[in-house]
Design an enzyme around this catalytic site. Sequence first.
Site, mmCIF file in Angstrom:
data_model
loop_
_atom_site.group_PDB
_atom_site.id
_atom_site.type_symbol
_atom_site.label_atom_id
_atom_site.label_comp_id
_atom_site.label_asym_id
_atom_site.label_seq_id
_atom_site.Cartn_x
_atom_site.Cartn_y
_atom_site.Cartn_z
ATOM 1 N N GLY A 118 65.824 11.679 -39.235
ATOM 2 C CA GLY A 118 66.587 10.106 -38.836
ATOM 3 C C GLY A 118 66.489 10.814 -37.248
ATOM 4 O O GLY A 118 67.560 9.757 -36.564
ATOM 5 N N SER A 121 62.301 9.297 -34.084
ATOM 6 C CA SER A 121 60.606 9.546 -33.635
ATOM 7 C C SER A 121 60.175 8.046 -33.380
ATOM 8 O O SER A 121 59.245 8.438 -32.145
ATOM 9 C CB SER A 121 60.105 10.436 -34.277
ATOM 10 O OG SER A 121 60.261 9.811 -35.236
ATOM 11 N N SER A 122 60.124 7.482 -33.851
ATOM 12 C CA SER A 122 59.616 6.079 -33.746
ATOM 13 C C SER A 122 60.059 5.459 -31.961
ATOM 14 O O SER A 122 58.973 5.436 -31.040
ATOM 15 C CB SER A 122 59.723 5.383 -34.614
ATOM 16 O OG SER A 122 59.562 4.959 -36.042
ATOM 17 N N ALA A 124 61.316 7.538 -29.846
ATOM 18 C CA ALA A 124 60.404 8.295 -28.674
ATOM 19 C C ALA A 124 58.995 8.008 -29.226
ATOM 20 O O ALA A 124 57.945 8.718 -27.588
ATOM 21 C CB ALA A 124 60.847 9.713 -29.758
ATOM 22 N N ASP A 165 67.892 3.285 -29.607
ATOM 23 C CA ASP A 165 67.225 3.982 -29.465
ATOM 24 C C ASP A 165 66.051 4.846 -28.677
ATOM 25 O O ASP A 165 65.709 5.870 -28.171
ATOM 26 C CB ASP A 165 66.787 4.007 -31.481
ATOM 27 C CG ASP A 165 65.861 2.796 -31.427
ATOM 28 O OD1 ASP A 165 65.841 2.485 -30.899
ATOM 29 O OD2 ASP A 165 65.347 2.705 -32.552
#
Length: 335
Positions: A118, A121-122, A124, A165
């Site tokens: 978690g 990565s989405s 990034a 994020d």
Amino acid sequence: MESFIEIMKNKKIVSASAPGKLMLFGEHSVVYGHPCIVTAVDQRLTVNIHENGEDVFTLEAPDLQLHAYAKTMEDLGKKPLPKGVRFIEILYKNFLKKHPQERGIHVTTRNEFNHTFGFGSSSAVTVAFAKALTTLYDITLTNKDLFDLCYEAVIEVQGVGSGFDIAAAIWGGTIFYVPAAEEVIQLNVEELPLVVGYTGIKADTPTIVRMVASLKNREPDKVEQIFENITVIVKKAQQAFIDDDKQFLGNLASNNQDLLRELGVSTKELDNLIKASEQAGSYGAKLSGAGGGDCMIAFSNGNKSNIEKAIDDAGGKVLHIKTNAPGVRIESSNK
Ligand code: MEV
């Protein structure tokens, strides 16, 4: 018209990478406009792109189990939309509406992330792709413009999210963040004295965010008060980072954790690892992210190995990651 061979010979290739993130203070309240503090981590996701000379979007993402993925330009954004490609494809579709192009692109991704942990990565992949795409077409964006392009795609795909994020992936370092990037303040800290423990349980952020939303519907005053109290902690933590007061940061982490427990997002497994780290002498600990599983963080008193052993003995997995990593960057470009 150029032949395919000519296009491939002259092709411009751009490679960009972006980091993952670790939430430090202020999860959940940030979804409702309050500030949070987040750090970028040294797990990067790299995206390479070039024009493929055809009227098609193609993608090769072995780490996302996607091979020889292809969509015609007019089908962009239409189903089927596999998990690994959703953010990229929607962003590309939105980008083309603003900046139409004659030819499609080929995209490859390389991932240093382990999906289960978690680390974002989405976000990034979305940010690295947006940076590569705008560089390929010589479009210069401010960080805020890049943020808006990425945030639009993320909200279209998953409906919820504060964008913290995405900001971490763009700005990097450790930042004080107010959604949607209304305020982004670099805290200029050194590598943080953190121990990160994984519970072994994968949590689904949108599900937990919706759970908090439903609690807020049922008990608005209680939840608003929790968010206000978290905000006080986030502001104190901002100053404690500036003062480099590790002990106070630990205390604030424990206070933040108490409030997250009241929100109902902590779990037995998270509480066990947090307790183990505190018994091993950490200054304080909390869950990091949505809760429901995933990771906890402990502020170390300087004796990281004692805390790591305690987390390990309590059934957690210690993750060795570096914080305060650089934000999105172009890795190479032959433009
Ligand atoms: C999840 O890592 C953090 C949340 O605050 C959701 C968000 O900010 O998008 C729970």
